[in-house]
Write an enzyme that holds these catalytic residues in place. Sequence first.
Site, short mmCIF file in Angstrom:
data_model
loop_
_atom_site.label_atom_id
_atom_site.label_comp_id
_atom_site.label_asym_id
_atom_site.label_seq_id
_atom_site.Cartn_x
_atom_site.Cartn_y
_atom_site.Cartn_z
N CYS A 3 0.84 -1.20 0.00
CA CYS A 3 0.00 0.00 0.00
C CYS A 3 0.88 1.26 0.00
CB CYS A 3 -0.90 -0.01 1.23
SG CYS A 3 -2.05 1.40 1.28
N ASP B 119 0.43 3.75 1.77
CA ASP B 119 0.37 4.34 3.11
C ASP B 119 1.77 4.68 3.64
OD1 ASP B 119 0.14 4.52 6.07
OD2 ASP B 119 -1.95 3.92 5.70
N ARG C 63 2.85 4.90 6.48
CA ARG C 63 3.26 4.18 7.69
C ARG C 63 3.79 2.78 7.39
NH1 ARG C 63 -2.51 4.73 10.34
NH2 ARG C 63 -2.94 4.13 8.19
N HIS D 8 -2.12 -4.16 5.01
CA HIS D 8 -1.90 -3.72 6.39
C HIS D 8 -3.23 -3.41 7.08
CE1 HIS D 8 -2.47 0.74 5.89
NE2 HIS D 8 -2.29 0.40 4.64
N CYS E 276 -5.94 0.21 7.13
CA CYS E 276 -5.71 0.77 5.80
C CYS E 276 -6.84 1.76 5.47
CB CYS E 276 -5.68 -0.36 4.77
SG CYS E 276 -5.44 0.23 3.07
ZN ZN Z 1 -3.37 1.14 3.05
#
Ligand code: ZN
Length: 236
Positions: free
Chosen positions: A60, A62, A64, A116, A119
């Site tokens: 992803c 993302d 993080r 994850h 998400c």
């Molecule tokens: Zn995500």
Amino acid sequence: MGLETPPEAPDLKDRRTTVSHLNELLDNNRAWAKRRAHDDPEFFARLTHQQTPEYLWIGCSDSRVPANEIVGLLPGELFVHRNVANLVVHTDLNCLSVLQYAVDVLRVRHIILCGHYRCGGVTAAVQQRPLGLIDNWLRHLEDIATKHAPHLPTDESGRIARLGELNVLEQALNTCRTTIVQDAWRRGQDLRVHGVIYDIADGLLQEIGFGAGRDEDVMPMYERALEFITQRETSS
Ligand code: ZN
């Protein structure tokens, strides 16, 4: 009568802030390069030759979930494709090109499909929250929710966690079903597709029970992983 100073255009002010933020990143970069060269003087010289990563990571976007960092791999060791909610869509030329280059040219031996918990994409799909153009992309997640409706818990946080896990499984299956992976297996190339999920709350990766290295294993693995996912307690 002196000329009045025109009021500062707001966009100029914004640009200045952006530049100073970028300077901070450039400073960080110089410090990082210096440290790296100090620790390993041949590091950058080695990377100027052909990269030979063993792994392709599909994860992803993302912020993080920084791929190299969480699996402790250095530049040159992990080929990476990221998009919102780590989707492998059969008509996504971007993802397919990364996959084809990784498999046919770089000859990676492992493809890691990583989702994850928490998400944003999965959450938006569960909550049906309109966010704009991206809703079209997230429809793929809604299709997975429809397909696995009986396997989804009734509470919202449980649904988000479970859909995140099922999404990893479905995207690992999609990866296996691409002509790229199918052709690689047909010609006997050593290539395995794995599914993992990352927990932002503790920084740990967990397997979802899917790992296929040949076409005959894909559907039995899928069934096994589906059972594994649906019988475990939902995390996070
Ligand atoms: Zn995500």
